[in-house]
Design a protein around this motif. Sequence first.
Motif, PDB file in Angstrom:
ATOM      1  N   GLN A  64       0.826  -1.209   0.000  1.00 28.35           N
ATOM      2  CA  GLN A  64       0.000   0.000   0.000  1.00 28.35           C
ATOM      3  C   GLN A  64       0.863   1.263   0.000  1.00 28.35           C
ATOM      4  O   GLN A  64       1.804   1.399   0.791  1.00 28.35           O
ATOM      5  CB  GLN A  64      -0.922   0.009   1.215  1.00 28.35           C
ATOM      6  N   PRO A  92     -10.314   9.736 -13.874  1.00 27.99           N
ATOM      7  CA  PRO A  92     -10.237   8.750 -14.950  1.00 27.99           C
ATOM      8  C   PRO A  92      -9.995   9.410 -16.306  1.00 27.99           C
ATOM      9  O   PRO A  92     -10.243  10.609 -16.494  1.00 27.99           O
ATOM     10  CB  PRO A  92     -11.618   8.074 -14.912  1.00 27.99           C
ATOM     11  N   ASP A 143      -4.805   0.757 -18.989  1.00 30.65           N
ATOM     12  CA  ASP A 143      -5.609   1.569 -18.078  1.00 30.65           C
ATOM     13  C   ASP A 143      -4.861   2.877 -17.845  1.00 30.65           C
ATOM     14  O   ASP A 143      -3.630   2.889 -17.717  1.00 30.65           O
ATOM     15  CB  ASP A 143      -5.813   0.837 -16.753  1.00 30.65           C
ATOM     16  N   VAL A 158      -4.796   6.810 -15.790  1.00 29.83           N
ATOM     17  CA  VAL A 158      -5.274   7.803 -14.831  1.00 29.83           C
ATOM     18  C   VAL A 158      -4.626   9.136 -15.199  1.00 29.83           C
ATOM     19  O   VAL A 158      -3.481   9.178 -15.661  1.00 29.83           O
ATOM     20  CB  VAL A 158      -4.944   7.403 -13.377  1.00 29.83           C
ATOM     21  N   ARG A 173       2.320  -6.611 -14.035  1.00 30.25           N
ATOM     22  CA  ARG A 173       1.844  -5.359 -14.603  1.00 30.25           C
ATOM     23  C   ARG A 173       2.971  -4.334 -14.626  1.00 30.25           C
ATOM     24  O   ARG A 173       3.811  -4.309 -13.731  1.00 30.25           O
ATOM     25  CB  ARG A 173       0.652  -4.825 -13.791  1.00 30.25           C
ATOM     26  N   ILE A 203       3.821  -0.162 -14.995  1.00 26.87           N
ATOM     27  CA  ILE A 203       3.323   1.200 -14.915  1.00 26.87           C
ATOM     28  C   ILE A 203       4.220   2.077 -15.782  1.00 26.87           C
ATOM     29  O   ILE A 203       5.416   2.182 -15.550  1.00 26.87           O
ATOM     30  CB  ILE A 203       3.318   1.715 -13.470  1.00 26.87           C
ATOM     31  N   TYR A 242      -1.323   5.748  -7.310  1.00 26.97           N
ATOM     32  CA  TYR A 242      -2.687   5.339  -7.663  1.00 26.97           C
ATOM     33  C   TYR A 242      -2.690   3.909  -8.199  1.00 26.97           C
ATOM     34  O   TYR A 242      -3.494   3.069  -7.765  1.00 26.97           O
ATOM     35  CB  TYR A 242      -3.269   6.294  -8.700  1.00 26.97           C
ATOM     36  N   TRP A 243      -1.781   3.613  -9.134  1.00 24.12           N
ATOM     37  CA  TRP A 243      -1.771   2.263  -9.719  1.00 24.12           C
ATOM     38  C   TRP A 243      -1.210   1.232  -8.761  1.00 24.12           C
ATOM     39  O   TRP A 243      -1.672   0.086  -8.728  1.00 24.12           O
ATOM     40  CB  TRP A 243      -0.999   2.267 -11.037  1.00 24.12           C
ATOM     41  N   ASN A 288      -1.646   1.148  -5.637  1.00 22.70           N
ATOM     42  CA  ASN A 288      -2.721   0.805  -4.702  1.00 22.70           C
ATOM     43  C   ASN A 288      -3.818  -0.027  -5.349  1.00 22.70           C
ATOM     44  O   ASN A 288      -4.613  -0.649  -4.638  1.00 22.70           O
ATOM     45  CB  ASN A 288      -3.303   2.076  -4.081  1.00 22.70           C
ATOM     46  N   GLN A 289      -3.851  -0.067  -6.657  1.00 21.66           N
ATOM     47  CA  GLN A 289      -4.773  -0.979  -7.343  1.00 21.66           C
ATOM     48  C   GLN A 289      -4.186  -2.389  -7.469  1.00 21.66           C
ATOM     49  O   GLN A 289      -4.886  -3.318  -7.871  1.00 21.66           O
ATOM     50  CB  GLN A 289      -5.092  -0.460  -8.756  1.00 21.66           C
ATOM     51  N   CYS A 290      -2.901  -2.512  -7.149  1.00 23.12           N
ATOM     52  CA  CYS A 290      -2.177  -3.776  -7.404  1.00 23.12           C
ATOM     53  C   CYS A 290      -1.493  -4.318  -6.152  1.00 23.12           C
ATOM     54  O   CYS A 290      -0.516  -5.064  -6.264  1.00 23.12           O
ATOM     55  CB  CYS A 290      -1.125  -3.548  -8.488  1.00 23.12           C
ATOM     56  N   LYS A 329       0.333  -7.765  -5.850  1.00 25.08           N
ATOM     57  CA  LYS A 329       0.598  -8.255  -7.195  1.00 25.08           C
ATOM     58  C   LYS A 329       1.973  -7.786  -7.668  1.00 25.08           C
ATOM     59  O   LYS A 329       2.523  -6.817  -7.159  1.00 25.08           O
ATOM     60  CB  LYS A 329      -0.488  -7.769  -8.159  1.00 25.08           C
TER      61      LYS A 329
END
Length: 291
Positions: free
Chosen positions: A141, A155, A188, A190, A211, A213, A230-231, A233-235, A238
Amino acid sequence: MPSFPQTLKTSDDGIVLQAMTADDLPAAHGLSQEVRWPHRLADWEFLLSFGEGLVARSDGEIVGTAICWPWGDHTATVGMVIVAPHCQGRRIGQRLMLGLLDRLEGRSVLLHATAEGRGLYERLGFIATGEVRQHQGKAVQAPLIALEPGLRLRPLSRNDTERLIALDTAACGMPRDALIRHLINKADTVVLDRDGEAQGFAMMRRFGRGRAIGPVIAPDAEGAKALIAYWVNQCVGKFVRVDVDFASGMTTWLESLGLQRAGGPLAMVRGPALQRDADVRLFALASQALG
Protein backbone atom coordinates in the motif's frame (compact mmCIF):
# COMPACT_ATOMS: atom_id res chain seq x y z
CA MET A 1 9.96 4.61 -43.88
CA PRO A 2 10.05 1.60 -46.25
CA SER A 3 10.26 -1.89 -44.81
CA PHE A 4 13.38 -4.01 -44.74
CA PRO A 5 13.85 -6.35 -47.70
CA GLN A 6 13.12 -9.96 -46.82
CA THR A 7 16.84 -10.86 -46.84
CA LEU A 8 19.12 -7.98 -45.93
CA LYS A 9 22.55 -9.59 -45.90
CA THR A 10 24.34 -12.92 -45.85
CA SER A 11 27.80 -13.00 -44.24
CA ASP A 12 30.74 -15.23 -45.03
CA ASP A 13 30.27 -17.06 -41.72
CA GLY A 14 26.73 -18.08 -42.64
CA ILE A 15 24.83 -15.49 -40.60
CA VAL A 16 21.82 -14.25 -42.57
CA LEU A 17 19.98 -11.04 -41.66
CA GLN A 18 16.30 -11.02 -42.55
CA ALA A 19 13.27 -8.85 -41.91
CA MET A 20 11.40 -9.95 -38.79
CA THR A 21 7.88 -11.21 -39.39
CA ALA A 22 5.07 -12.30 -37.10
CA ASP A 23 6.04 -15.91 -37.83
CA ASP A 24 9.43 -15.26 -36.18
CA LEU A 25 7.96 -14.13 -32.86
CA PRO A 26 7.67 -17.53 -31.13
CA ALA A 27 11.38 -18.13 -31.79
CA ALA A 28 12.22 -14.56 -30.73
CA HIS A 29 10.24 -15.13 -27.53
CA GLY A 30 12.21 -18.31 -26.89
CA LEU A 31 15.44 -16.35 -27.35
CA SER A 32 14.37 -13.74 -24.79
CA GLN A 33 13.52 -16.53 -22.35
CA GLU A 34 16.97 -18.01 -22.90
CA VAL A 35 18.60 -14.74 -21.76
CA ARG A 36 16.07 -14.42 -18.88
CA TRP A 37 14.15 -11.42 -20.21
CA PRO A 38 10.55 -11.35 -18.90
CA HIS A 39 8.69 -10.65 -22.15
CA ARG A 40 5.67 -12.77 -23.00
CA LEU A 41 4.84 -13.67 -26.59
CA ALA A 42 2.05 -11.07 -26.34
CA ASP A 43 4.69 -8.45 -25.41
CA TRP A 44 6.70 -9.29 -28.53
CA GLU A 45 3.55 -9.01 -30.66
CA PHE A 46 2.79 -5.61 -29.12
CA LEU A 47 6.31 -4.31 -29.78
CA LEU A 48 6.53 -5.47 -33.40
CA SER A 49 3.11 -3.98 -34.19
CA PHE A 50 4.65 -0.46 -34.02
CA GLY A 51 8.04 -1.09 -35.53
CA GLU A 52 10.12 -3.22 -37.82
CA GLY A 53 12.80 -5.66 -36.89
CA LEU A 54 15.62 -7.87 -38.04
CA VAL A 55 16.48 -11.44 -37.15
CA ALA A 56 19.86 -13.11 -37.54
CA ARG A 57 19.77 -16.75 -38.62
CA SER A 58 22.43 -19.41 -38.47
CA ASP A 59 21.55 -22.64 -40.31
CA GLY A 60 17.92 -21.53 -40.20
CA GLU A 61 17.89 -20.94 -36.43
CA ILE A 62 17.12 -17.44 -35.12
CA VAL A 63 20.16 -16.45 -33.06
CA GLY A 64 19.63 -12.69 -32.84
CA THR A 65 16.93 -10.03 -32.87
CA ALA A 66 16.62 -6.24 -32.98
CA ILE A 67 13.65 -3.90 -33.47
CA CYS A 68 13.41 -0.19 -34.26
CA TRP A 69 10.51 2.21 -33.87
CA PRO A 70 10.61 5.33 -36.07
CA TRP A 71 8.68 8.21 -34.47
CA GLY A 72 7.91 10.99 -36.92
CA ASP A 73 10.60 11.97 -39.42
CA HIS A 74 13.49 12.74 -37.09
CA THR A 75 13.53 10.36 -34.10
CA ALA A 76 13.47 6.65 -33.35
CA THR A 77 14.05 4.12 -30.59
CA VAL A 78 15.84 0.78 -30.77
CA GLY A 79 15.42 -2.25 -28.53
CA MET A 80 15.04 -6.00 -28.14
CA VAL A 81 18.67 -6.44 -29.24
CA ILE A 82 19.34 -10.03 -28.21
CA VAL A 83 21.99 -12.54 -29.28
CA ALA A 84 21.80 -16.21 -28.34
CA PRO A 85 24.40 -17.03 -25.66
CA HIS A 86 26.02 -19.74 -27.78
CA CYS A 87 26.56 -17.23 -30.63
CA GLN A 88 27.92 -14.28 -28.69
CA GLY A 89 31.34 -13.01 -29.73
CA ARG A 90 30.57 -13.28 -33.45
CA ARG A 91 29.57 -9.58 -33.91
CA ILE A 92 25.94 -10.55 -34.53
CA GLY A 93 24.67 -7.72 -32.34
CA GLN A 94 26.83 -5.24 -34.26
CA ARG A 95 25.50 -6.51 -37.59
CA LEU A 96 21.91 -6.23 -36.43
CA MET A 97 22.49 -2.70 -35.13
CA LEU A 98 24.19 -1.58 -38.34
CA GLY A 99 21.23 -2.93 -40.29
CA LEU A 100 18.82 -0.88 -38.18
CA LEU A 101 20.96 2.26 -38.15
CA ASP A 102 21.27 2.20 -41.92
CA ARG A 103 17.47 2.47 -42.03
CA LEU A 104 17.45 5.22 -39.42
CA GLU A 105 20.12 7.44 -40.97
CA GLY A 106 19.52 11.11 -40.22
CA ARG A 107 17.42 10.46 -37.11
CA SER A 108 18.20 10.89 -33.44
CA VAL A 109 18.11 7.32 -32.09
CA LEU A 110 17.46 6.50 -28.43
CA LEU A 111 18.14 3.19 -26.72
CA HIS A 112 18.58 1.83 -23.20
CA ALA A 113 21.80 -0.12 -22.91
CA THR A 114 22.58 -3.03 -20.64
CA ALA A 115 26.08 -3.22 -19.22
CA GLU A 116 26.86 -5.95 -21.76
CA GLY A 117 25.76 -3.82 -24.71
CA ARG A 118 27.23 -0.46 -23.72
CA GLY A 119 30.61 -0.98 -25.41
CA LEU A 120 28.98 -1.88 -28.72
CA TYR A 121 26.71 1.14 -28.65
CA GLU A 122 29.56 3.49 -27.80
CA ARG A 123 31.52 2.17 -30.81
CA LEU A 124 28.46 2.91 -32.96
CA GLY A 125 28.37 6.53 -31.83
CA PHE A 126 25.84 6.44 -28.98
CA ILE A 127 26.45 8.77 -26.03
CA ALA A 128 25.14 8.22 -22.50
CA THR A 129 22.58 10.85 -21.49
CA GLY A 130 21.14 9.44 -18.26
CA GLU A 131 20.25 6.37 -16.23
CA VAL A 132 17.11 4.33 -15.67
CA ARG A 133 16.25 2.37 -12.54
CA GLN A 134 14.11 -0.73 -13.01
CA HIS A 135 11.98 -1.39 -9.92
CA GLN A 136 9.78 -4.42 -9.43
CA GLY A 137 8.19 -6.66 -6.85
CA LYS A 138 4.96 -7.34 -5.01
CA ALA A 139 3.39 -3.97 -4.38
CA VAL A 140 2.44 -2.78 -0.90
CA GLN A 141 0.00 0.00 0.00
CA ALA A 142 1.27 3.44 -0.99
CA PRO A 143 0.66 6.40 1.34
CA LEU A 144 -1.50 9.26 0.13
CA ILE A 145 0.39 11.86 -1.91
CA ALA A 146 -0.85 15.40 -1.24
CA LEU A 147 -1.32 17.35 -4.48
CA GLU A 148 -1.07 21.12 -4.68
CA PRO A 149 -4.40 22.98 -4.70
CA GLY A 150 -6.21 22.73 -8.02
CA LEU A 151 -4.71 19.38 -9.03
CA ARG A 152 -6.62 16.10 -8.85
CA LEU A 153 -6.53 12.58 -10.24
CA ARG A 154 -9.38 11.49 -12.46
CA PRO A 155 -10.24 8.75 -14.95
CA LEU A 156 -9.37 9.08 -18.63
CA SER A 157 -11.95 10.95 -20.72
CA ARG A 158 -12.63 10.26 -24.38
CA ASN A 159 -11.65 13.89 -25.04
CA ASP A 160 -8.15 13.46 -23.56
CA THR A 161 -6.47 11.68 -26.47
CA GLU A 162 -4.89 14.62 -28.31
CA ARG A 163 -3.80 16.26 -25.06
CA LEU A 164 -2.09 13.07 -23.86
CA ILE A 165 -0.32 12.71 -27.21
CA ALA A 166 0.88 16.31 -26.91
CA LEU A 167 2.14 15.75 -23.35
CA ASP A 168 3.98 12.59 -24.40
CA THR A 169 5.59 14.34 -27.37
CA ALA A 170 6.69 17.26 -25.20
CA ALA A 171 8.12 15.05 -22.46
CA CYS A 172 9.82 12.49 -24.70
CA GLY A 173 10.92 14.68 -27.60
CA MET A 174 9.38 12.13 -29.99
CA PRO A 175 5.92 12.08 -31.64
CA ARG A 176 4.68 8.65 -30.48
CA ASP A 177 1.06 9.11 -31.57
CA ALA A 178 0.49 5.48 -32.58
CA LEU A 179 1.83 4.16 -29.27
CA ILE A 180 -0.28 6.48 -27.11
CA ARG A 181 -3.45 5.82 -29.14
CA HIS A 182 -2.90 2.08 -28.77
CA LEU A 183 -2.28 2.31 -25.03
CA ILE A 184 -5.34 4.49 -24.52
CA ASN A 185 -7.39 1.66 -26.02
CA LYS A 186 -5.59 -1.28 -24.42
CA ALA A 187 -4.06 -0.07 -21.13
CA ASP A 188 -5.61 1.57 -18.08
CA THR A 189 -4.98 5.30 -17.67
CA VAL A 190 -5.27 7.80 -14.83
CA VAL A 191 -4.97 11.54 -15.50
CA LEU A 192 -3.50 14.37 -13.43
CA ASP A 193 -5.97 17.21 -14.01
CA ARG A 194 -6.17 20.94 -13.47
CA ASP A 195 -9.39 22.77 -14.40
CA GLY A 196 -10.46 20.02 -16.77
CA GLU A 197 -7.17 19.77 -18.68
CA ALA A 198 -4.67 16.94 -18.33
CA GLN A 199 -1.33 18.00 -16.85
CA GLY A 200 0.06 14.47 -16.77
CA PHE A 201 -0.94 10.82 -16.89
CA ALA A 202 0.11 7.28 -16.03
CA MET A 203 -0.74 4.06 -17.84
CA MET A 204 -0.73 0.49 -16.57
CA ARG A 205 -0.84 -2.70 -18.64
CA ARG A 206 -0.04 -6.40 -18.51
CA PHE A 207 3.63 -7.07 -19.12
CA GLY A 208 6.06 -9.85 -18.31
CA ARG A 209 5.48 -11.35 -14.87
CA GLY A 210 2.64 -9.00 -13.93
CA ARG A 211 1.84 -5.36 -14.60
CA ALA A 212 3.95 -2.45 -15.81
CA ILE A 213 3.32 1.20 -14.92
CA GLY A 214 4.39 3.58 -17.68
CA PRO A 215 4.62 5.90 -19.37
CA VAL A 216 4.27 8.28 -16.44
CA ILE A 217 4.35 11.95 -17.44
CA ALA A 218 3.91 14.82 -14.99
CA PRO A 219 5.04 18.40 -14.38
CA ASP A 220 6.95 17.45 -11.21
CA ALA A 221 7.96 14.54 -8.98
CA GLU A 222 5.01 14.89 -6.59
CA GLY A 223 2.57 14.62 -9.46
CA ALA A 224 4.44 11.57 -10.76
CA LYS A 225 4.35 9.95 -7.32
CA ALA A 226 0.61 10.53 -7.04
CA LEU A 227 0.06 8.89 -10.43
CA ILE A 228 2.29 5.90 -9.64
CA ALA A 229 0.80 5.50 -6.16
CA TYR A 230 -2.69 5.34 -7.66
CA TRP A 231 -1.77 2.26 -9.72
CA VAL A 232 0.32 0.67 -6.98
CA ASN A 233 -2.72 0.80 -4.70
CA GLN A 234 -4.77 -0.98 -7.34
CA CYS A 235 -2.18 -3.78 -7.40
CA VAL A 236 -1.34 -4.44 -3.75
CA GLY A 237 0.07 -7.96 -3.44
CA LYS A 238 0.60 -8.26 -7.20
CA PHE A 239 3.82 -8.14 -9.20
CA VAL A 240 4.45 -4.62 -10.51
CA ARG A 241 7.29 -3.13 -12.53
CA VAL A 242 8.17 0.51 -13.18
CA ASP A 243 11.25 1.86 -14.99
CA VAL A 244 12.02 5.38 -13.79
CA ASP A 245 14.49 8.10 -14.64
CA PHE A 246 17.17 7.86 -11.95
CA ALA A 247 17.40 11.66 -11.81
CA SER A 248 13.80 11.75 -10.56
CA GLY A 249 15.04 10.77 -7.09
CA MET A 250 12.22 8.27 -6.57
CA THR A 251 14.31 5.17 -5.93
CA THR A 252 13.96 5.13 -2.12
CA TRP A 253 10.24 5.92 -2.32
CA LEU A 254 9.62 3.09 -4.79
CA GLU A 255 11.51 0.64 -2.61
CA SER A 256 9.22 1.61 0.29
CA LEU A 257 6.32 0.38 -1.88
CA GLY A 258 7.87 -3.07 -2.29
CA LEU A 259 9.37 -2.30 -5.71
CA GLN A 260 13.04 -3.15 -5.33
CA ARG A 261 15.72 -2.13 -7.78
CA ALA A 262 16.35 -4.86 -10.35
CA GLY A 263 18.66 -3.19 -12.84
CA GLY A 264 19.81 0.09 -14.25
CA PRO A 265 20.39 0.54 -18.01
CA LEU A 266 21.94 3.67 -19.48
CA ALA A 267 19.91 5.96 -21.71
CA MET A 268 21.99 6.56 -24.84
CA VAL A 269 21.41 8.70 -27.93
CA ARG A 270 23.03 8.73 -31.36
CA GLY A 271 22.61 11.98 -33.23
CA PRO A 272 21.23 15.34 -32.07
CA ALA A 273 19.83 15.47 -28.54
CA LEU A 274 16.08 15.00 -28.23
CA GLN A 275 14.21 18.27 -27.78
CA ARG A 276 12.14 17.92 -24.61
CA ASP A 277 9.82 20.49 -23.02
CA ALA A 278 11.05 21.75 -19.64
CA ASP A 279 7.50 22.10 -18.27
CA VAL A 280 6.59 18.41 -18.39
CA ARG A 281 8.74 15.35 -17.81
CA LEU A 282 8.85 11.63 -18.52
CA PHE A 283 9.27 10.00 -15.11
CA ALA A 284 8.66 6.36 -16.08
CA LEU A 285 9.17 4.65 -19.44
CA ALA A 286 6.56 2.86 -21.49
CA SER A 287 9.27 0.19 -21.67
CA GLN A 288 13.05 0.08 -21.98
CA ALA A 289 12.64 -0.77 -25.66
CA LEU A 290 10.14 1.97 -26.55
CA GLY A 291 11.47 4.69 -24.22
